[in-house]
Write an enzyme that holds these catalytic residues in place. Structure first.
Site, PDB file in Angstrom:
ATOM      1  N   LYS A 175      -0.737  -4.436  -3.368  1.00 20.67           N
ATOM      2  CA  LYS A 175      -1.995  -3.796  -2.980  1.00 20.67           C
ATOM      3  C   LYS A 175      -2.043  -2.402  -3.605  1.00 20.67           C
ATOM      4  O   LYS A 175      -1.315  -1.510  -3.207  1.00 20.67           O
ATOM      5  CB  LYS A 175      -2.108  -3.694  -1.461  1.00 20.67           C
ATOM      6  CG  LYS A 175      -3.365  -2.983  -0.978  1.00 20.67           C
ATOM      7  CD  LYS A 175      -3.386  -2.908   0.539  1.00 20.67           C
ATOM      8  CE  LYS A 175      -4.597  -2.117   1.033  1.00 20.67           C
ATOM      9  NZ  LYS A 175      -4.533  -0.692   0.687  1.00 20.67           N
ATOM     10  N   ASP A 192       9.971   5.617 -10.306  1.00 13.16           N
ATOM     11  CA  ASP A 192       9.545   6.299 -11.533  1.00 13.16           C
ATOM     12  C   ASP A 192      10.297   7.611 -11.746  1.00 13.16           C
ATOM     13  O   ASP A 192      10.606   7.987 -12.875  1.00 13.16           O
ATOM     14  CB  ASP A 192       8.038   6.572 -11.497  1.00 13.16           C
ATOM     15  CG  ASP A 192       7.212   5.305 -11.638  1.00 13.16           C
ATOM     16  OD1 ASP A 192       7.794   4.265 -12.025  1.00 13.16           O
ATOM     17  OD2 ASP A 192       6.002   5.345 -11.357  1.00 13.16           O
ATOM     18  N   SER A 232       0.808  -1.213   0.000  1.00 15.74           N
ATOM     19  CA  SER A 232       0.000   0.000   0.000  1.00 15.74           C
ATOM     20  C   SER A 232       0.847   1.270   0.000  1.00 15.74           C
ATOM     21  O   SER A 232       1.492   1.581  -0.992  1.00 15.74           O
ATOM     22  CB  SER A 232      -0.953  -0.039   1.205  1.00 15.74           C
ATOM     23  OG  SER A 232      -2.003   0.879   1.046  1.00 15.74           O
TER      24      SER A 232
END
Length: 716
Positions: free
Chosen positions: A496, A482, A471
């Protein structure tokens, strides 16, 4: 002590005498249930169904199809290893398979309570079978096996097959203790007490426990991360997020029938008083009026409720000192409740020194167990409210003063927490920009961004994750990956990719007093800034470590009703770096190093052994075969023993005992030994960060640092 034993036996006898046929269970209310649903529970179930049906991210009607899923999940919750129920029991429940939806909508919860009562009855029967086997003894020369991994096994056909399964279970319990060097008398006493304690725990179940289990079976049948939180569970969640509570500062544990002090929290009222010690037993709890309630035989959560309360109020404890026998002299002490900080779950720092030839580099490690945030404190405007990002900023400042060369964020087994904290923590390492995208049930996309200029740390860094990182941990790791800000090290994360919100059911119902609890409901799916999602796939590390976790039984992909992996458009963002420029070199150095690292190679052996044992699913009950296996394992351990490692390894060997069956001192020593075992993966991750620091020093300074300086931005 005599009184509590008589109570235990009478309760067990009461269960055994319940008339319970194998006919189909009635859906009508029954007066024969030991535990019965309340009016408030029926109202809670109905209200929850209305909210879940209208506002959940994955809308699903409460119909016969969902009823079947709830039925199967409830059975699994009660008997996950299929040790108690038989196929005939499951057949007897068959009328309920497609009628649990009607039960919830009509406020008649008799059937799940009747199913739970059947479970309690079977628990008494199975444990009684195991106890009888202890009198008869076992033949360990036979060639037979115990199927210990039974989550996917068929239900026992009938009572005869169930009894034989429990005979094998008891035989395995006995054999483990025998191989650990216990004699028959000690083994019999240990197992009799174990089975009696299990029966006693079964009898301490309450109506709220049954309702909690059933409601979670309902909620999780819609989607794995939707849950019901009863009042106790809701309180515990709030405590875990703000990392504080009001109490006396003592960690409690059930040992036999006593609530025993396992640890005193430094700075708490219990420790500061000097009147309590580890091992002391709490036999009574009272309030300021002076009345004291007997708590021998109580559940630890019940005693905790009595001890917690309002700050600056008194609590009385009737204590049986650790060194006293059951008939020893008690002492009555008074403590004033205070705010207790739960530092064990807070962010922590350490420094690992990495030497390479004549060069030594220091790597700062920040371990973050959860993304905590004191929601109420922030809402009130408290200047000192607690949060993960605020603590991490402070720790980074301290590490800067120690002149570390690189930073490692350890998120292993961090299951998430506050979404806002994930965004704010990411903002400590990137200079403005989107962090995560959210898609709501209507399909609209929202973007959560870091709007604060500057960074707290602009040097070399990496993030360490494992299968237990979920999460908010995945949001943070994915964003840094990224942005090209930090390589991700470890194993693929949980997977998740959903966002939950808490709904206070009492506020919805406008109740004056708390009755209904809360719903933790999935309301959105989050996506990376590159448009991908961590859902199902998790975050894939740039440098992989060996994985111990079984992806078939742990992680999002293990759920049969998880949301699918999908892609959306990428957000507009400017990368801070390019991991492709540095990861190949880091990977090459890592591979060369672990090939020569004896401890890392031993870890690989352990991982291979764990996978082998996982795949077998059977354990031999033949003493000769088991002794041979044990000797092989002992030889592996002995080959590793050197210095203080010998004591640590001895403490974690299989002694056949369960938690609470050793002395408290032995339990604490074993726990300490496990914590002190060298963390091979953490050390190697630190070496990778040191490599990154060396490579960055050989090039111009990081582009993000240069950009920040050129723009005259303050580094926060």
């Amino acid at each position: 002590m005599q009184r509590s034993k008589r109570v235990k036996k009478s309760l067990i006898l009461a269960l055994l005498t319940v008339a319970f046929s194998t006919q189909a269970i009635s859906l009508e209310p029954s007066s024969t249930l030991r535990l019965a649903p309340t009016k408030e529970q029926a109202q809670t179930a109905y209200l929850s169904a209305q909210l879940l049906g209208r506002y959940h991210y994955k809308t699903q009607p409460l119909d016969d199809a969902l009823s079947e899923k709830i039925f199967d999940r409830y059975l699994k919750s009660l008997d996950p290893e299929r040790l108690f129920f038989t196929q005939s029991d499951v057949d007897a429940f068959s009328e309920a398979r497609t009628r649990l939806d009607d039960a919830i909508q009509r406020g008649n919860l008799a059937v799940p309570f009747a199913m739970f009562q059947r479970y309690e009855q079977r628990a008494v029967e199975r444990l009684s079978t195991a106890r009888e086997q202890l009198k008869q003894g076992f033949d360990f020369s036979q060639k037979e096996s115990y199927p210990y991994a039974r989550d996917k096994a068929p239900w026992p056909r009938d009572d005869a097959e169930a009894r034989d399964l429990w005979r094998k279970r008891a035989k395995n319990d006995w054999l483990r203790l025998k191989l650990a060097g216990k004699d028959d008398k000690a083994i019999r006493e240990t197992l009799e007490k174990r089975y009696d304690n299990y029966l006693a725990r079964t009898q301490r179940n309450k109506s709220d426990d049954v309702f909690q289990i059933f409601m979670n079976a309902f909620a999780m049948s819609i989607e794995p991360h939707t849950n019901y939180l009863g009042r106790s569970a809701s309180d515990d969640f709030d405590i875990s997020m703000r990392l504080s509570l009001v109490g006396i500062g003592a960690v409690l544990q059930e040992r036999d029938e006593y609530i025993t002090i396992r640890e005193l929290v430094a700075g708490g009222p219990a420790a500061k008083s000097g009147k309590l010690a580890v091992g002391d037993r709490i036999v009574g709890v009272g309030q300021a009026d002076g009345s004291v309630s007997d708590v021998v035989g109580s559940r630890v959560d019940e005693v905790v409720k009595l001890i917690r309360g309002t700050k600056d109020t008194k609590v009385l404890l009737d204590i049986l000192p650790a060194e006293s026998g059951p008939d020893g002299k008690h002492k009555l002490i008074s403590l004033v409740r205070d705010k207790i900080k739960l530092e064990e779950q807070a962010a922590k720092k350490s420094v690992i020194k990495v030497s390479e030839g004549a060069v030594q580099r220091k790597v700062g490690v920040i371990t973050l167990p959860t993304f905590y945030e004191d929601f109420e404190g922030r809402r009130r405007g408290d200047k000192e409210f607690r949060s993960a990002s605020r603590d991490v900023v402070r720790l980074i400042d301290e590490l800067k003063k120690e002149k570390v060369d690189g930073l490692l964020i350890d998120l292993r087994n961090n299951g998430g927490g506050s979404l806002r904290e994930a965004v704010e923590l990411t903002g400590l390492f990137i200079d403005k920009g989107p962090v995560v995208q959210q898609r709501r049930p209507d399909g609209k996309i929202g973007v959560e961004s870091d709007d604060n200029a500057g960074v707290a740390w602009d040097g070399p860094m990496a993030v360490l994750i494992n299968r237990g990182s979920a999460s908010a941990s995945e949001i943070f790791a994915a964003a840094l990956q990224d942005y090209g800000r930090a390589p991700i090290i470890g194993e693929s994360s949980f997977g998740k990719g959903t966002v939950q919100t808490l709904i206070n059911l009492d506020e919805v119902a406008k109740n004056d007093k708390p009755k209904f609890g809360e719903l933790k409901m999935t309301v959105a799916q989050f996506f990376r800034v590159n448009g991908g999602t961590t859902q199902l796939k998790g975050v894939t590390p740039d440098i992989r470590f060996p994985s111990i976790a079984d992806p078939d039984s742990y992680g999002e992909s293990s759920y049969d009703n998880a949301l699918p992996w999908i892609q959306i458009d990428a957000a507009t963002f400017k990368p801070a770096g390019n991991l492709k420029d540095v990861v190949p070199a880091l990977q090459s150095r890592h591979q060369a190093r672990i090939g020569k690292d004896k401890e890392f190679q031993l870890l690989l052996e352990d991982v291979a052994e764990i996978r082998r044992l996982r795949e077998t699913k059977l354990i031999s009950l033949n003493e000769t075969e088991r002794r041979k296996e044990k000797e092989t394992q002992e030889a592996r351990l002995k080959a590793r023993e050197k210095g203080d490692a010998k004591d640590k390894l001895a403490a974690i060997r299989d002694d056949g005992l369960q938690s609470g069956e050793r002395s408290l001192a032995a339990d604490l020593a074993a726990e300490k030994a496990r914590k002190d075992v060298k963390d091979v993966l953490l050390d190697e991750a630190a070496r990778i960060v040191a490599d990154e620091a060396e490579l960055s020093n050989a090039k111009p300074q990081l582009a993000m640092r240069e950009k920040a300086k050129a723009a005259g931005q303050a580094i926060r």
